[in-house]
Design an enzyme around this catalytic site. Sequence first.
Site, PDB file in Angstrom:
ATOM      1  N   ILE A 128     -30.534  25.530   3.994  1.00  0.00           N
ATOM      2  CA  ILE A 128     -31.754  25.685   3.187  1.00  0.00           C
ATOM      3  C   ILE A 128     -32.342  27.082   3.377  1.00  0.00           C
ATOM      4  CG2 ILE A 128     -33.999  24.715   2.579  1.00  0.00           C
ATOM      5  CD1 ILE A 128     -33.108  22.079   3.898  1.00  0.00           C
ATOM      6  N   THR A 149     -39.284  16.825   7.975  1.00  0.00           N
ATOM      7  CA  THR A 149     -38.362  15.942   7.262  1.00  0.00           C
ATOM      8  C   THR A 149     -38.990  14.577   6.985  1.00  0.00           C
ATOM      9  OG1 THR A 149     -36.303  14.690   7.554  1.00  0.00           O
ATOM     10  CG2 THR A 149     -37.371  15.407   9.561  1.00  0.00           C
ATOM     11  N   ASP A 150     -38.521  13.936   5.926  1.00  0.00           N
ATOM     12  CA  ASP A 150     -38.987  12.562   5.641  1.00  0.00           C
ATOM     13  C   ASP A 150     -38.501  11.573   6.702  1.00  0.00           C
ATOM     14  OD1 ASP A 150     -36.275  12.439   4.954  1.00  0.00           O
ATOM     15  OD2 ASP A 150     -36.607  11.434   3.034  1.00  0.00           O
ATOM     16  N   GLU A 151     -37.510  11.993   7.512  1.00  0.00           N
ATOM     17  CA  GLU A 151     -36.984  11.068   8.526  1.00  0.00           C
ATOM     18  C   GLU A 151     -38.032  10.687   9.572  1.00  0.00           C
ATOM     19  OE1 GLU A 151     -32.310  12.361   8.558  1.00  0.00           O
ATOM     20  OE2 GLU A 151     -33.171  11.197  10.164  1.00  0.00           O
ATOM     21  N   TYR A 178     -32.865  13.000  16.602  1.00  0.00           N
ATOM     22  CA  TYR A 178     -33.206  14.119  15.697  1.00  0.00           C
ATOM     23  C   TYR A 178     -34.604  13.935  15.127  1.00  0.00           C
ATOM     24  CZ  TYR A 178     -33.637  16.501  11.202  1.00  0.00           C
ATOM     25  OH  TYR A 178     -34.129  17.221  10.132  1.00  0.00           O
ATOM     26  N   LYS A 185     -38.139  16.177  15.552  1.00  0.00           N
ATOM     27  CA  LYS A 185     -38.888  16.788  14.435  1.00  0.00           C
ATOM     28  C   LYS A 185     -40.336  16.275  14.419  1.00  0.00           C
ATOM     29  CE  LYS A 185     -37.411  19.181  11.596  1.00  0.00           C
ATOM     30  NZ  LYS A 185     -37.285  20.680  11.556  1.00  0.00           N
ATOM     31  N   LYS A 190     -22.525  17.144   6.639  1.00  0.00           N
ATOM     32  CA  LYS A 190     -23.453  16.307   5.864  1.00  0.00           C
ATOM     33  C   LYS A 190     -22.710  15.600   4.727  1.00  0.00           C
ATOM     34  CE  LYS A 190     -27.064  17.945   8.251  1.00  0.00           C
ATOM     35  NZ  LYS A 190     -26.832  19.297   8.682  1.00  0.00           N
TER      36      LYS A 190
HETATM   37  P1  NAD Z   1     -28.728  23.887   9.073  1.00  0.00           P
HETATM   38  O1  NAD Z   1     -28.212  23.042  10.180  1.00  0.00           O
HETATM   39  O2  NAD Z   1     -27.860  24.169   7.894  1.00  0.00           O
HETATM   40  O3  NAD Z   1     -29.193  25.309   9.637  1.00  0.00           O
HETATM   41  C1  NAD Z   1     -29.960  25.442  10.796  1.00  0.00           C
HETATM   42  C2  NAD Z   1     -30.007  26.935  11.134  1.00  0.00           C
HETATM   43  O4  NAD Z   1     -30.849  27.116  12.280  1.00  0.00           O
HETATM   44  C3  NAD Z   1     -28.640  27.522  11.496  1.00  0.00           C
HETATM   45  O5  NAD Z   1     -28.452  28.761  10.831  1.00  0.00           O
HETATM   46  C4  NAD Z   1     -28.722  27.715  12.996  1.00  0.00           C
HETATM   47  O6  NAD Z   1     -27.902  28.773  13.479  1.00  0.00           O
HETATM   48  C5  NAD Z   1     -30.197  27.995  13.179  1.00  0.00           C
HETATM   49  N1  NAD Z   1     -30.691  27.702  14.533  1.00  0.00           N
HETATM   50  C6  NAD Z   1     -30.471  26.571  15.260  1.00  0.00           C
HETATM   51  N2  NAD Z   1     -31.076  26.675  16.470  1.00  0.00           N
HETATM   52  C7  NAD Z   1     -31.704  27.877  16.487  1.00  0.00           C
HETATM   53  C8  NAD Z   1     -32.501  28.552  17.445  1.00  0.00           C
HETATM   54  N3  NAD Z   1     -32.775  27.989  18.634  1.00  0.00           N
HETATM   55  N4  NAD Z   1     -32.992  29.774  17.141  1.00  0.00           N
HETATM   56  C9  NAD Z   1     -32.722  30.356  15.940  1.00  0.00           C
HETATM   57  N5  NAD Z   1     -31.946  29.763  15.001  1.00  0.00           N
HETATM   58  C10 NAD Z   1     -31.458  28.536  15.261  1.00  0.00           C
HETATM   59  O7  NAD Z   1     -30.105  23.239   8.626  1.00  0.00           O
HETATM   60  P2  NAD Z   1     -30.706  22.929   7.177  1.00  0.00           P
HETATM   61  O8  NAD Z   1     -30.053  21.716   6.629  1.00  0.00           O
HETATM   62  O9  NAD Z   1     -30.723  24.174   6.407  1.00  0.00           O
HETATM   63  O10 NAD Z   1     -32.192  22.515   7.596  1.00  0.00           O
HETATM   64  C11 NAD Z   1     -33.214  23.502   7.711  1.00  0.00           C
HETATM   65  C12 NAD Z   1     -34.500  22.826   8.142  1.00  0.00           C
HETATM   66  O11 NAD Z   1     -34.856  21.832   7.183  1.00  0.00           O
HETATM   67  C13 NAD Z   1     -34.416  22.096   9.469  1.00  0.00           C
HETATM   68  O12 NAD Z   1     -35.612  22.297  10.173  1.00  0.00           O
HETATM   69  C14 NAD Z   1     -34.260  20.633   9.095  1.00  0.00           C
HETATM   70  O13 NAD Z   1     -34.792  19.787  10.087  1.00  0.00           O
HETATM   71  C15 NAD Z   1     -35.048  20.573   7.809  1.00  0.00           C
HETATM   72  N6  NAD Z   1     -34.606  19.548   6.859  1.00  0.00           N
HETATM   73  C16 NAD Z   1     -33.349  19.566   6.348  1.00  0.00           C
HETATM   74  C17 NAD Z   1     -32.988  18.619   5.378  1.00  0.00           C
HETATM   75  C18 NAD Z   1     -31.604  18.582   4.763  1.00  0.00           C
HETATM   76  O14 NAD Z   1     -31.350  17.695   3.957  1.00  0.00           O
HETATM   77  N7  NAD Z   1     -30.714  19.498   5.067  1.00  0.00           N
HETATM   78  C19 NAD Z   1     -33.912  17.671   4.955  1.00  0.00           C
HETATM   79  C20 NAD Z   1     -35.178  17.647   5.559  1.00  0.00           C
HETATM   80  C21 NAD Z   1     -35.523  18.627   6.471  1.00  0.00           C
HETATM   81  O1  DAU Z   2     -33.834  12.876   5.107  1.00  0.00           O
HETATM   82  C1  DAU Z   2     -33.799  14.239   5.470  1.00  0.00           C
HETATM   83  C2  DAU Z   2     -32.665  14.450   6.442  1.00  0.00           C
HETATM   84  O2  DAU Z   2     -31.469  14.397   5.674  1.00  0.00           O
HETATM   85  C3  DAU Z   2     -32.732  15.773   7.211  1.00  0.00           C
HETATM   86  O3  DAU Z   2     -33.886  15.790   8.001  1.00  0.00           O
HETATM   87  C4  DAU Z   2     -31.484  15.972   8.073  1.00  0.00           C
HETATM   88  O4  DAU Z   2     -31.498  17.234   8.699  1.00  0.00           O
HETATM   89  C5  DAU Z   2     -30.268  15.861   7.184  1.00  0.00           C
HETATM   90  O5  DAU Z   2     -29.107  15.924   7.980  1.00  0.00           O
HETATM   91  C6  DAU Z   2     -30.280  14.554   6.408  1.00  0.00           C
HETATM   92  O6  DAU Z   2     -30.092  13.425   7.293  1.00  0.00           O
HETATM   93  P1  DAU Z   2     -29.169  12.187   6.882  1.00  0.00           P
HETATM   94  O7  DAU Z   2     -28.739  11.501   8.106  1.00  0.00           O
HETATM   95  O8  DAU Z   2     -29.813  11.382   5.817  1.00  0.00           O
HETATM   96  O9  DAU Z   2     -27.963  13.024   6.199  1.00  0.00           O
HETATM   97  P2  DAU Z   2     -26.382  12.854   6.302  1.00  0.00           P
HETATM   98  O10 DAU Z   2     -25.786  13.750   5.274  1.00  0.00           O
HETATM   99  O11 DAU Z   2     -25.882  12.947   7.689  1.00  0.00           O
HETATM  100  O12 DAU Z   2     -26.179  11.345   5.830  1.00  0.00           O
HETATM  101  C7  DAU Z   2     -26.621  10.907   4.562  1.00  0.00           C
HETATM  102  C8  DAU Z   2     -26.288   9.431   4.464  1.00  0.00           C
HETATM  103  O13 DAU Z   2     -24.872   9.283   4.426  1.00  0.00           O
HETATM  104  C9  DAU Z   2     -26.762   8.627   5.666  1.00  0.00           C
HETATM  105  O14 DAU Z   2     -27.135   7.332   5.246  1.00  0.00           O
HETATM  106  C10 DAU Z   2     -25.524   8.528   6.555  1.00  0.00           C
HETATM  107  C11 DAU Z   2     -24.400   8.505   5.540  1.00  0.00           C
HETATM  108  N1  DAU Z   2     -23.111   9.074   5.985  1.00  0.00           N
HETATM  109  C12 DAU Z   2     -23.141  10.325   6.513  1.00  0.00           C
HETATM  110  C13 DAU Z   2     -21.976  10.895   6.958  1.00  0.00           C
HETATM  111  C14 DAU Z   2     -21.979  12.285   7.572  1.00  0.00           C
HETATM  112  C15 DAU Z   2     -21.941   8.368   5.835  1.00  0.00           C
HETATM  113  O15 DAU Z   2     -21.943   7.236   5.326  1.00  0.00           O
HETATM  114  N2  DAU Z   2     -20.787   8.938   6.277  1.00  0.00           N
HETATM  115  C16 DAU Z   2     -20.749  10.155   6.846  1.00  0.00           C
HETATM  116  O16 DAU Z   2     -19.639  10.605   7.243  1.00  0.00           O
END
Ligand code: NAD
Ligand code: DAU
Length: 346
Positions: free
Chosen positions: A15, A127-129, A152, A156, A191
Site C-alpha cells: 500500500i 485495520t478493520d481486523e 497481528y 495493531k 496474501k
Molecule cells: P506490506 O507487508 O506489503 O509492507 C510493509 C512494509 O513495511 C514493508 O515494506 C516492510 O519492509 C516495512 N517495514 C516492516 N517493518 C518495518 C520497520 N520496523 N521499519 C520500517 N519499515 C518496516 O504491508 P501492506 O499490506 O502494504 O500494509 C501497509 C499497512 O496497512 C500496514 O500497517 C497494515 O497493517 C495496514 N493494512 C493493510 C491491509 C491490507 O489489506 N494489505 C489492510 C488493512 C490495513
Molecule cells: O482486513 C484487513 C487485513 O487484511 C489487513 O489488516 C492485513 O494486513 C491483511 O493481510 C489482510 O488480512 P487477511 O488475513 O484477511 O488477508 P489474507 O490475504 O491473508 O487472507 C484473506 C482471506 O483468505 C482470509 O480469510 C484467509 C484466507 N486465505 C488466505 C491465504 C493466504 C486462504 O484461504 N488461503 C490462503 O492461503
Amino acid sequence: MKYNSLLVTGGCGFIGSNFIRRTLAQTNARIVNLDKLTYAGNTANVADIAGNPSYSFIHGDICDGRTVHAIIHEHAIDCIVNFAAETHVDRSIANAAPFIATNISGVQILLDEARRANVKRFLQISTDEVYGSQHDGENADEFAPLQCGSPYSASKASADLLCRAYWKTYQFPVVITRCTNNFGPFQHPEKLIPLAISRALAGNEIPVYGDGLQRRDWLYVEDHCEALLTVIEKGIDGEVYNIGTGYQRTNVEVINSLLHATGITAQLIRHVQDRPGHDRLYAVDAAKIHRLGWRQKHSFEQGIVDTVAWYRANGAWMKEILSGEYSQYFAKQYNELQGHGVLEKD
Ligand code: NAD
Ligand code: DAU
C-alpha cells in the site's frame, strides 16, 4: 496538499508504494520513504519513482529513534503516514515477536519523536481486523469494541490505543484509519489474491483455508490511497475513520472471480487446514469517511480484472519474489500441499 514534507514509513511495501506514487503524481509534497526492507519490502515497488526529485528513500527501522529523529529534523517533516508494519496474520500466528516490536514499539517511537518535533499530522494506518469477526449484517462503526482475533490484530489495536492516548494526553494530532482488505498491483503473494493469481497462472492448486466461506470486504488499493489523501486533508485530529466498500465476498467467490478473469476453467480450489482462530467476517460502516466526500471508484469486478492484468504483465516481479524467502515460507505454511503433485509444478 496542506503539508509540505511527508515521512512515509513502509513505503516499499504494497500500500505504501501505491500511496507514494499517487501522492507524488497528485500533490506538490516532498516524500521521504523510511523502510526496513523486511521480506515484504521491495525496492522494485518504487523503482519507477526513484529518480523523482521530490522523493527520497532511507533504508532504516522505525524502531530506531535516532534515525527517525534525524529524518524529521533534516527534512522538516510536517506529516507522518505510518504504513510500516508486520502485516501477515499467518506469520503472526507462527511468531508474534516481530509484530510486537514493529507494530507496537515502533509506533511508540514514531509518536514520541513526532510529538517532540511538533509534527502537525500523524496518520496511523490501522485495520478493520481490530474489530474482530462481525455477525452477518453487522458493520462495525468507529466506536465498535476492539475484539482482536490474531496476534497481528492485537498488535495493531495496541498501536491504535497508543495513538488515542497520545491525542488525549498530549493533544498530539493523530488520526487513525481502519481499512478493509486491499488488493491490486505490488501485493506480496503471501496474501490471498496475488497468491491465487500466481498459482492459477502457473496451473497450480490454490489453498483455501477451511470451508472458504469466510468473508472479507475488498478495497482496490488506488481507492484506499485516495481515501488516505482525503483523511490527510480533511480528517479531524483524534478521530478514527473506517475505510471500506461493502464489496463483501467469500474467499471461494473471490477465487472464482479471479479464475473467471484469467479465463482458466480448471477446478484449482484445494481446501486445506483452516487458519487457527480464523475470523469469519470483517465488515465496517464507512459512513464517516463518506461524509468527508470519499467514495470508491472501482467496482470489485473491475478491480479484479485490472489486478489480474497487472500480475500477468509483471511476471518477472512475481518470479523474483517466489524464488526468494517466500519459497521456504510457502513450503512450511502449506506443507500439506506437498507430495500431492502441487509444488512440483511450481
Ligand atoms: P506490506 O507487508 O506489503 O509492507 C510493509 C512494509 O513495511 C514493508 O515494506 C516492510 O519492509 C516495512 N517495514 C516492516 N517493518 C518495518 C520497520 N520496523 N521499519 C520500517 N519499515 C518496516 O504491508 P501492506 O499490506 O502494504 O500494509 C501497509 C499497512 O496497512 C500496514 O500497517 C497494515 O497493517 C495496514 N493494512 C493493510 C491491509 C491490507 O489489506 N494489505 C489492510 C488493512 C490495513
Ligand atoms: O482486513 C484487513 C487485513 O487484511 C489487513 O489488516 C492485513 O494486513 C491483511 O493481510 C489482510 O488480512 P487477511 O488475513 O484477511 O488477508 P489474507 O490475504 O491473508 O487472507 C484473506 C482471506 O483468505 C482470509 O480469510 C484467509 C484466507 N486465505 C488466505 C491465504 C493466504 C486462504 O484461504 N488461503 C490462503 O492461503
